[in-house]
Write an enzyme that holds these catalytic residues in place. Structure first.
Site, PDB file in Angstrom:
ATOM      1  N   LYS A  95      67.882  33.106  39.212  1.00 26.45           N
ATOM      2  CA  LYS A  95      68.198  33.457  37.825  1.00 26.45           C
ATOM      3  C   LYS A  95      66.952  33.313  36.949  1.00 26.45           C
ATOM      4  O   LYS A  95      66.672  34.151  36.095  1.00 26.45           O
ATOM      5  CB  LYS A  95      69.355  32.574  37.313  1.00 26.45           C
ATOM      6  N   GLN A 108      75.135  25.681  36.176  1.00 27.68           N
ATOM      7  CA  GLN A 108      75.310  26.138  37.549  1.00 27.68           C
ATOM      8  C   GLN A 108      76.407  25.340  38.259  1.00 27.68           C
ATOM      9  O   GLN A 108      76.404  24.113  38.242  1.00 27.68           O
ATOM     10  CB  GLN A 108      73.975  25.992  38.315  1.00 27.68           C
ATOM     11  N   ASP A 120      78.070  33.817  31.419  1.00 29.99           N
ATOM     12  CA  ASP A 120      78.773  33.933  32.701  1.00 29.99           C
ATOM     13  C   ASP A 120      80.076  34.715  32.534  1.00 29.99           C
ATOM     14  O   ASP A 120      80.652  35.191  33.507  1.00 29.99           O
ATOM     15  CB  ASP A 120      79.124  32.529  33.244  1.00 29.99           C
TER      16      ASP A 120
END
Ligand code: NAD
Length: 289
Positions: A54, A98, A121
């Site tokens: 990412k 995460q 997200d």
């Protein structure tokens, strides 16, 4: 029939290039680049790889990346305080923690604490709700990425029979909502589904997201169907596989995604796009803080 492979890696690269070009245009106008805060708790090797990918994608697109690598012992209160600080920082557009989370941290509480306007997200109940009422704003990365992979085939999705295997909040559920939005007739299967095979056999589109190696047998695939494998499973020999029996499914499907190199890269590319979208939505006040 041998299926055409949907090259998620290549399609993701195109999405990253498009996002970079939009960010370059902002910079040329004197506007700032988007900023993504990525929080990593502990040293789980798989999580570290996801976070590294990412951050690399941020570099590629020109997104400013803020790294918060915290010990696994970080308390829930400390994490919530950091999120609160980032929620109130006007220069931060996206906040991501995460997963998986250490056992002492309640994932639901963390997700609901991240401001819906910075939930890149697309996990927050507000953003899932927007998708449910056909007014999507920040869309869950993996399902939205899958829609882009499906669109890349050129196949018209309207009216197709789609079966989604898995109904998790982050993947299966928003995936079913995305396919419904695209005009498919959607069936959601889960661990209590009586005959998975009978549903798969009549599907024009199969999206597998169960996290069970080779759950979907190649012989169940309707000839010519599009097969999207979201599952990522590590086998005892260290290799990765999806939820679909790839070798046999490939002989029946019209299109199929590989694992790795299918859905995974697209999830990261969509996250970058969402970070830019989050900034633009906040600039235009189209999303509540
Ligand atoms: P999860 O464990 O939260 O959910 C699994 C779902 O599968 C559940 O809804 C369950 O009911 C269903 N299921 C389990 N066994 C089943 C069976 N025998 N028949 C039918 N349904 C069954 O998992 P998740 O977070 O939704 O992730 C699913 C998979 O997708 C995992 O392998 C995960 O690693 C992968 N994943 C990949 C990406 C990516 O970018 N490629 C992103 C997120 C998740």
């Amino acid at each position: 029939m041998t299926a055409q492979i949907i090259n998620g890696k290549a399609i993701a690269e195109t999405t990253l290039t498009e996002t970079k070009s939009l960010i370059d245009k902002r910079l040329a106008k004197g506007l700032r680049a988007p900023t993504l805060a990525v929080i990593l708790l502990g040293a789980d090797p798989a999580s570290a790889i996801y976070v590294r990918n990412k951050r690399l994608a941020c570099e590629k697109t020109g997104i400013r990346s803020l790294a918060y690598d915290l010990p696994a012992s970080t308390s829930e209160a400390e994490l919530l305080a950091l999120i609160d600080k980032l929620n109130h920082d006007d220069e931060v557009d996206g906040i991501l923690v995460q997963s998986p989370f250490p056992a002492h941290i309640e994932e639901k509480k963390i997700i609901e604490t991240i401001s819906a306007s910075k939930d890149v997200d697309g996990f927050h109940a507000y953003n899932i709700g927007r998708l449910a009422v056909r007014q999507p704003t920040l869309r869950s990365c993996t399902p939205y990425g899958v829609i882009k992979l499906l669109q890349s085939t050129g196949i018209k999705l309207l009216g197709l029979d789609a079966v989604v295997v898995g109904v998790s909040n982050h993947v299966g559920r928003p995936m079913a909502l995305e396919l419904l939005l695209a005009g498919c007739t959607v069936t959601s299967c889960h661990r209590h589904t009586k005959s998975l095979q009978s549903h798969i056999e009549r599907a024009d589109i199969v999206v597998a997201a169960a996290g069970k190696p080779h759950l979907v047998k190649g012989e169940w695939i309707k000839p010519g169907a599009v097969v999207i494998d979201i599952g990522i499973n590590r086998l005892a020999d260290g290799s990765l596989c999806g939820d679909v029996e790839f070798a046999t499914a490939k002989e029946r499907a019209g299109w199929i995604t590989p694992v790795p190199g299918g859905v995974g890269p697209m999830t990261v590319a969509t996250l970058m796009q969402n970070t830019l979208t989050a900034l633009e939505l906040r600039e235009s006040s189209l999303i509540p803080a």
